[in-house]
Design a protein around this motif. Structure first.
Motif, PDB file in Angstrom:
ATOM      1  N   ASP A 210       0.835  -1.204   0.000  1.00  0.00           N
ATOM      2  CA  ASP A 210       0.000   0.000   0.000  1.00  0.00           C
ATOM      3  C   ASP A 210       0.870   1.255   0.000  1.00  0.00           C
ATOM      4  O   ASP A 210       0.494   2.276  -0.566  1.00  0.00           O
ATOM      5  N   GLN A 211       2.010   1.164   0.673  1.00  0.00           N
ATOM      6  CA  GLN A 211       2.873   2.331   0.808  1.00  0.00           C
ATOM      7  C   GLN A 211       4.328   1.892   0.840  1.00  0.00           C
ATOM      8  O   GLN A 211       4.664   0.843   1.394  1.00  0.00           O
ATOM      9  N   VAL A 212       5.166   2.716   0.238  1.00  0.00           N
ATOM     10  CA  VAL A 212       6.608   2.503   0.263  1.00  0.00           C
ATOM     11  C   VAL A 212       7.261   3.784   0.770  1.00  0.00           C
ATOM     12  O   VAL A 212       6.935   4.876   0.295  1.00  0.00           O
ATOM     13  N   ASN A 213       8.117   3.626   1.749  1.00  0.00           N
ATOM     14  CA  ASN A 213       8.841   4.765   2.301  1.00  0.00           C
ATOM     15  C   ASN A 213      10.322   4.624   1.982  1.00  0.00           C
ATOM     16  O   ASN A 213      10.901   3.553   2.145  1.00  0.00           O
ATOM     17  N   VAL A 214      10.924   5.724   1.529  1.00  0.00           N
ATOM     18  CA  VAL A 214      12.339   5.689   1.177  1.00  0.00           C
ATOM     19  C   VAL A 214      12.952   7.048   1.472  1.00  0.00           C
ATOM     20  O   VAL A 214      12.270   8.081   1.418  1.00  0.00           O
ATOM     21  N   ALA A 215      14.212   7.047   1.820  1.00  0.00           N
ATOM     22  CA  ALA A 215      14.922   8.293   2.068  1.00  0.00           C
ATOM     23  C   ALA A 215      15.413   8.897   0.751  1.00  0.00           C
ATOM     24  O   ALA A 215      15.767   8.173  -0.187  1.00  0.00           O
ATOM     25  N   GLU A 216      15.410  10.204   0.710  1.00  0.00           N
ATOM     26  CA  GLU A 216      15.887  10.893  -0.485  1.00  0.00           C
ATOM     27  C   GLU A 216      17.313  10.466  -0.803  1.00  0.00           C
ATOM     28  O   GLU A 216      18.155  10.373   0.089  1.00  0.00           O
ATOM     29  N   GLY A 217      17.548  10.203  -2.085  1.00  0.00           N
ATOM     30  CA  GLY A 217      18.875   9.778  -2.516  1.00  0.00           C
ATOM     31  C   GLY A 217      19.050   8.275  -2.563  1.00  0.00           C
ATOM     32  O   GLY A 217      19.968   7.775  -3.214  1.00  0.00           O
ATOM     33  N   ASN A 218      18.170   7.547  -1.875  1.00  0.00           N
ATOM     34  CA  ASN A 218      18.238   6.084  -1.897  1.00  0.00           C
ATOM     35  C   ASN A 218      17.492   5.538  -3.111  1.00  0.00           C
ATOM     36  O   ASN A 218      16.582   6.189  -3.636  1.00  0.00           O
ATOM     37  N   PRO A 219      17.833   4.323  -3.536  1.00  0.00           N
ATOM     38  CA  PRO A 219      17.061   3.718  -4.635  1.00  0.00           C
ATOM     39  C   PRO A 219      15.672   3.328  -4.160  1.00  0.00           C
ATOM     40  O   PRO A 219      15.461   3.046  -2.982  1.00  0.00           O
ATOM     41  N   LEU A 220      14.735   3.349  -5.086  1.00  0.00           N
ATOM     42  CA  LEU A 220      13.372   2.966  -4.748  1.00  0.00           C
ATOM     43  C   LEU A 220      12.881   1.881  -5.686  1.00  0.00           C
ATOM     44  O   LEU A 220      13.299   1.800  -6.849  1.00  0.00           O
ATOM     45  N   THR A 221      11.991   1.059  -5.154  1.00  0.00           N
ATOM     46  CA  THR A 221      11.306   0.033  -5.940  1.00  0.00           C
ATOM     47  C   THR A 221       9.853   0.007  -5.541  1.00  0.00           C
ATOM     48  O   THR A 221       9.537  -0.058  -4.354  1.00  0.00           O
ATOM     49  N   VAL A 222       8.977   0.051  -6.523  1.00  0.00           N
ATOM     50  CA  VAL A 222       7.544  -0.124  -6.311  1.00  0.00           C
ATOM     51  C   VAL A 222       7.147  -1.379  -7.076  1.00  0.00           C
ATOM     52  O   VAL A 222       7.343  -1.465  -8.288  1.00  0.00           O
ATOM     53  N   LYS A 223       6.548  -2.325  -6.365  1.00  0.00           N
ATOM     54  CA  LYS A 223       6.348  -3.653  -6.937  1.00  0.00           C
ATOM     55  C   LYS A 223       5.016  -3.806  -7.656  1.00  0.00           C
ATOM     56  O   LYS A 223       4.003  -3.219  -7.259  1.00  0.00           O
ATOM     57  N   CYS A 224       5.056  -4.634  -8.692  1.00  0.00           N
ATOM     58  CA  CYS A 224       3.841  -4.959  -9.451  1.00  0.00           C
ATOM     59  C   CYS A 224       3.997  -6.375  -9.992  1.00  0.00           C
ATOM     60  O   CYS A 224       5.038  -6.715 -10.565  1.00  0.00           O
ATOM     61  N   THR A 225       2.986  -7.192  -9.794  1.00  0.00           N
ATOM     62  CA  THR A 225       2.957  -8.509 -10.423  1.00  0.00           C
ATOM     63  C   THR A 225       1.709  -8.592 -11.285  1.00  0.00           C
ATOM     64  O   THR A 225       0.716  -7.910 -11.032  1.00  0.00           O
ATOM     65  N   TYR A 226       1.777  -9.419 -12.294  1.00  0.00           N
ATOM     66  CA  TYR A 226       0.659  -9.484 -13.224  1.00  0.00           C
ATOM     67  C   TYR A 226       0.187 -10.914 -13.408  1.00  0.00           C
ATOM     68  O   TYR A 226       0.913 -11.878 -13.146  1.00  0.00           O
ATOM     69  N   SER A 227      -1.039 -11.022 -13.864  1.00  0.00           N
ATOM     70  CA  SER A 227      -1.630 -12.315 -14.193  1.00  0.00           C
ATOM     71  C   SER A 227      -2.312 -12.155 -15.534  1.00  0.00           C
ATOM     72  O   SER A 227      -3.347 -11.495 -15.633  1.00  0.00           O
TER      73      SER A 227
END
Lengths: 111, 115
Positions: free
Chosen positions: A9-26
């Protein structure tokens, strides 16, 4: 039926760090996959899409996504997050000439 | 280039009242979409037009919802009568070409509150 799932539902990350938002499909067959971003009080904006070809897709604002057929995933990534990246992100899949969206993931980037 | 224009941006009505939303797509875009977005969810397609023809209205609740795109340009979505559960954001989008793989450009949406 074609569908996508966004497990966070939510992803928290610090500025400058890499980010990933996940998605899977069917899906059955070869999917067309998309990422859109929604800023407060604004319409959805297209970030990138995978249709065919290279599994690593580059899009707007430095975002990229990797299509992984074996894991049925299409995760959104960025090497260095900005506070201005904070928004609501939607993964979507094409199904019969229409887009089917996931429920969305809120990304919060803290300085 | 002007984006997709929607009006009004906000609408508050009493239940059982009618309401209409207007959308003007990007110039030259022949495909127009209306989506419903409930709080905490992704947009869901209500209807898709190619020019003036509604080619996919399978998700449109036809007992109370109607839409038109008479000249293949701007479009109106109507609800009559509105119910409490219709409170949501109504998004309009347009694209050049009919395939869903074409980038869709979204308007800011109309936030409907039914009291």
């Amino acid at each position: 039926a074609q569908s996508v799932a966004q497990p966070e539902d939510q992803v928290n990350v610090a500025e400058g760090n890499p980010l990933t938002v996940k998605c899977t499909y069917s899906v059955s067959g070869n999917p067309y996959l998309f990422w859109y971003v929604q800023y407060p009080n604004r319409g959805l904006q297209f970030l990138l899409k995978y249709i065919t070809g290279d599994n690593l897709v580059k899009g707007s604002y430095g975002f990229e996504a990797e299509f992984n057929k074996s894991q049925t995933s299409f995760h959104l990534k960025k090497p260095s997050a900005l506070v201005s990246d904070s928004a609501l992100y939607f993964c979507a899949v094409e199904n019969g000439n229409k887009l089917v969206f996931g429920a969305g993931t809120i990304l919060r980037v803290k300085s | 280039e002007a984006g997709v224009v929607q009006s009004p941006r906000y609408k508050i009505i009493e239940k059982k009242q009618p309401v209409a939303f207007w959308c003007n797509p990007i110039s030259g875009h022949n495909t127009l979409y209306w989506y419903l977005q409930n709080l905490g969810q992704g947009p869901e397609l209500l209807i898709r037009y190619e020019n003036e023809e509604a080619v996919d209205d399978s998700q449109l609740p036809k007992d109370r919802f109607s839409a038109e795109r008479l000249k293949g340009v701007d479009s109106t979505l109507k609800i009559q009568p509105a119910e409490l559960g219709d409170s949501a954001v109504y998004l309009c989008a347009s694209s050049f070409g009919s395939g869903a793989y074409n980038e869709q450009f979204f308007g800011p949406g109309t936030r409907l509150t039914v009291l």
